[in-house]
Write a protein that holds these residues in place. Structure first.
Motif, PDB file in Angstrom:
ATOM      1  N   ASN A   1      21.002  14.704  -3.952  1.00 14.21           N
ATOM      2  CA  ASN A   1      21.460  14.517  -5.337  1.00 14.21           C
ATOM      3  C   ASN A   1      22.053  15.792  -5.737  1.00 14.21           C
ATOM      4  O   ASN A   1      22.819  15.732  -6.700  1.00 14.21           O
ATOM      5  CB  ASN A   1      20.564  14.106  -6.076  1.00 14.21           C
ATOM      6  CG  ASN A   1      20.046  12.610  -5.686  1.00 14.21           C
ATOM      7  OD1 ASN A   1      20.771  11.898  -5.259  1.00 14.21           O
ATOM      8  ND2 ASN A   1      18.621  12.364  -5.788  1.00 14.21           N
ATOM      9  N   TRP A   2      21.416  16.879  -5.551  1.00 14.41           N
ATOM     10  CA  TRP A   2      22.036  18.322  -6.083  1.00 14.41           C
ATOM     11  C   TRP A   2      22.404  19.162  -4.824  1.00 14.41           C
ATOM     12  O   TRP A   2      22.131  18.836  -3.680  1.00 14.41           O
ATOM     13  CB  TRP A   2      21.100  19.065  -6.799  1.00 14.41           C
ATOM     14  CG  TRP A   2      20.927  18.445  -8.070  1.00 14.41           C
ATOM     15  CD1 TRP A   2      19.759  17.144  -8.315  1.00 14.41           C
ATOM     16  CD2 TRP A   2      21.105  18.769  -9.435  1.00 14.41           C
ATOM     17  NE1 TRP A   2      19.984  17.135  -9.774  1.00 14.41           N
ATOM     18  CE2 TRP A   2      20.693  17.797 -10.323  1.00 14.41           C
ATOM     19  CE3 TRP A   2      22.083  20.039  -9.636  1.00 14.41           C
ATOM     20  CZ2 TRP A   2      20.988  18.067 -11.782  1.00 14.41           C
ATOM     21  CZ3 TRP A   2      22.325  19.972 -11.141  1.00 14.41           C
ATOM     22  CH2 TRP A   2      21.849  18.898 -11.941  1.00 14.41           C
ATOM     23  N   PRO A   3      23.028  20.347  -5.288  1.00 12.29           N
ATOM     24  CA  PRO A   3      23.597  20.846  -6.054  1.00 12.29           C
ATOM     25  C   PRO A   3      24.919  20.130  -6.547  1.00 12.29           C
ATOM     26  O   PRO A   3      25.461  20.228  -7.574  1.00 12.29           O
ATOM     27  CB  PRO A   3      24.103  22.429  -5.801  1.00 12.29           C
ATOM     28  CG  PRO A   3      23.763  22.267  -4.220  1.00 12.29           C
ATOM     29  CD  PRO A   3      23.134  21.026  -3.942  1.00 12.29           C
TER      30      PRO A   3
ATOM     31  N   ILE B   1      17.867  23.408  -2.005  1.00 11.70           N
ATOM     32  CA  ILE B   1      17.860  22.519  -2.936  1.00 11.70           C
ATOM     33  C   ILE B   1      18.432  21.175  -2.573  1.00 11.70           C
ATOM     34  O   ILE B   1      18.060  20.148  -2.895  1.00 11.70           O
ATOM     35  CB  ILE B   1      18.921  23.051  -4.055  1.00 11.70           C
ATOM     36  CG1 ILE B   1      18.081  24.336  -4.536  1.00 11.70           C
ATOM     37  CG2 ILE B   1      19.221  22.128  -5.081  1.00 11.70           C
ATOM     38  CD1 ILE B   1      18.907  25.071  -5.691  1.00 11.70           C
ATOM     39  N   TYR B   2      19.341  21.155  -1.610  1.00 10.49           N
ATOM     40  CA  TYR B   2      20.073  20.043  -1.256  1.00 10.49           C
ATOM     41  C   TYR B   2      18.790  19.004  -0.586  1.00 10.49           C
ATOM     42  O   TYR B   2      18.680  18.000  -0.835  1.00 10.49           O
ATOM     43  CB  TYR B   2      21.201  20.440  -0.174  1.00 10.49           C
ATOM     44  CG  TYR B   2      21.566  19.111   0.541  1.00 10.49           C
ATOM     45  CD1 TYR B   2      22.305  17.928   0.065  1.00 10.49           C
ATOM     46  CD2 TYR B   2      21.266  18.820   1.807  1.00 10.49           C
ATOM     47  CE1 TYR B   2      22.841  17.027   0.555  1.00 10.49           C
ATOM     48  CE2 TYR B   2      21.720  17.800   2.506  1.00 10.49           C
ATOM     49  CZ  TYR B   2      22.663  16.677   1.975  1.00 10.49           C
ATOM     50  OH  TYR B   2      23.007  15.598   2.623  1.00 10.49           O
ATOM     51  N   TYR B   3      18.102  19.762   0.447  1.00  9.25           N
ATOM     52  CA  TYR B   3      17.009  19.092   1.105  1.00  9.25           C
ATOM     53  C   TYR B   3      15.936  18.468   0.126  1.00  9.25           C
ATOM     54  O   TYR B   3      15.381  17.646   0.198  1.00  9.25           O
ATOM     55  CB  TYR B   3      16.288  19.858   2.089  1.00  9.25           C
ATOM     56  CG  TYR B   3      17.310  19.522   3.487  1.00  9.25           C
ATOM     57  CD1 TYR B   3      17.655  18.434   4.015  1.00  9.25           C
ATOM     58  CD2 TYR B   3      17.904  20.741   3.990  1.00  9.25           C
ATOM     59  CE1 TYR B   3      18.121  18.264   5.112  1.00  9.25           C
ATOM     60  CE2 TYR B   3      18.583  20.712   5.112  1.00  9.25           C
ATOM     61  CZ  TYR B   3      18.780  19.166   5.758  1.00  9.25           C
ATOM     62  OH  TYR B   3      19.416  19.311   6.862  1.00  9.25           O
ATOM     63  N   ILE B   4      15.646  19.445  -0.911  1.00  7.48           N
ATOM     64  CA  ILE B   4      14.170  19.056  -1.900  1.00  7.48           C
ATOM     65  C   ILE B   4      14.902  17.738  -2.482  1.00  7.48           C
ATOM     66  O   ILE B   4      13.980  16.944  -2.930  1.00  7.48           O
ATOM     67  CB  ILE B   4      14.032  20.255  -2.713  1.00  7.48           C
ATOM     68  CG1 ILE B   4      13.312  21.198  -1.722  1.00  7.48           C
ATOM     69  CG2 ILE B   4      13.166  19.850  -3.876  1.00  7.48           C
ATOM     70  CD1 ILE B   4      12.991  22.397  -2.185  1.00  7.48           C
ATOM     71  N   THR B   5      15.965  17.806  -3.103  1.00  4.95           N
ATOM     72  CA  THR B   5      16.543  16.843  -4.185  1.00  4.95           C
ATOM     73  C   THR B   5      16.842  15.495  -3.333  1.00  4.95           C
ATOM     74  O   THR B   5      17.660  14.497  -3.638  1.00  4.95           O
ATOM     75  CB  THR B   5      17.659  17.248  -5.081  1.00  4.95           C
ATOM     76  OG1 THR B   5      18.900  17.707  -4.437  1.00  4.95           O
ATOM     77  CG2 THR B   5      16.941  18.467  -6.107  1.00  4.95           C
ATOM     78  N   ARG B   6      17.061  15.566  -1.879  1.00  2.98           N
ATOM     79  CA  ARG B   6      17.404  14.435  -1.224  1.00  2.98           C
ATOM     80  C   ARG B   6      18.973  14.111  -1.253  1.00  2.98           C
ATOM     81  O   ARG B   6      19.315  12.960  -1.189  1.00  2.98           O
ATOM     82  CB  ARG B   6      16.746  13.164  -1.357  1.00  2.98           C
ATOM     83  CG  ARG B   6      15.176  13.298  -0.823  1.00  2.98           C
ATOM     84  CD  ARG B   6      14.470  12.174  -1.170  1.00  2.98           C
ATOM     85  NE  ARG B   6      13.006  12.347  -0.899  1.00  2.98           N
ATOM     86  CZ  ARG B   6      12.035  11.644  -1.136  1.00  2.98           C
ATOM     87  NH1 ARG B   6      12.348  10.221  -1.962  1.00  2.98           N
ATOM     88  NH2 ARG B   6      10.870  11.744  -0.936  1.00  2.98           N
TER      89      ARG B   6
ATOM     90  N   TRP C   1      21.171  26.855  -1.535  1.00  5.93           N
ATOM     91  CA  TRP C   1      21.937  25.937  -1.462  1.00  5.93           C
ATOM     92  C   TRP C   1      21.194  24.779  -0.752  1.00  5.93           C
ATOM     93  O   TRP C   1      21.199  23.363  -1.170  1.00  5.93           O
ATOM     94  CB  TRP C   1      23.140  26.071  -1.349  1.00  5.93           C
ATOM     95  CG  TRP C   1      24.338  25.224  -1.786  1.00  5.93           C
ATOM     96  CD1 TRP C   1      24.736  24.019  -0.881  1.00  5.93           C
ATOM     97  CD2 TRP C   1      25.346  25.264  -2.708  1.00  5.93           C
ATOM     98  NE1 TRP C   1      25.607  23.272  -1.480  1.00  5.93           N
ATOM     99  CE2 TRP C   1      26.009  24.174  -2.687  1.00  5.93           C
ATOM    100  CE3 TRP C   1      25.536  26.039  -3.681  1.00  5.93           C
ATOM    101  CZ2 TRP C   1      26.897  23.560  -3.657  1.00  5.93           C
ATOM    102  CZ3 TRP C   1      26.543  25.726  -4.599  1.00  5.93           C
ATOM    103  CH2 TRP C   1      27.346  24.554  -4.562  1.00  5.93           C
TER     104      TRP C   1
ATOM    105  N   ASN D   1      27.336  19.389   1.393  1.00  8.28           N
ATOM    106  CA  ASN D   1      26.611  20.518   0.860  1.00  8.28           C
ATOM    107  C   ASN D   1      25.991  21.463   1.798  1.00  8.28           C
ATOM    108  O   ASN D   1      25.774  22.704   1.758  1.00  8.28           O
ATOM    109  CB  ASN D   1      25.421  19.885  -0.026  1.00  8.28           C
ATOM    110  CG  ASN D   1      25.769  19.472  -1.284  1.00  8.28           C
ATOM    111  OD1 ASN D   1      26.365  20.217  -2.034  1.00  8.28           O
ATOM    112  ND2 ASN D   1      25.689  18.279  -1.533  1.00  8.28           N
TER     113      ASN D   1
END
Length: 81
Positions: free
Chosen positions: A53-55, A46-51, A43, A62
């Motif tokens: 925008n996700w999850p 994914i939060y850091y990779i998508t800057r 979680w 997040n």
């Protein structure tokens, strides 16, 4: 000099089952703990990779969700014998 038999009764004897676990781990413990730990890490990653925008579109909350997953996994692991 003779020793009375009354003294022998006052000697403390430790129980033989000290240090042995009382029971096995529940079958759900390890899979649940690992699932929470892995989900928390994924979680946050994914939060850091998508800057952000996700999850979920809840901004920096997040991170709280991810750390709650990590904390829940750690809390469950305290029951591991």
């Amino acid at each position: 000099m003779a020793v009375s038999k009354k003294r022998d009764k006052d000697v403390y004897k430790a129980p033989r089952n000290i240090g042995k676990p009382e029971s096995e781990n529940p079958k759900w413990l390890i899979p649940t703990a690992l699932t929470l730990l892995i989900t928390g890490v994924v979680w946050i990653v994914i939060y850091y990779i998508t800057r952000g925008n996700w999850p979920l579109p809840i901004s920096d909350w997040n991170l709280v969700v991810g750390f709650l997953g990590l904390g829940g996994g750690m809390a469950i692991l305290t029951r591991w014998k």
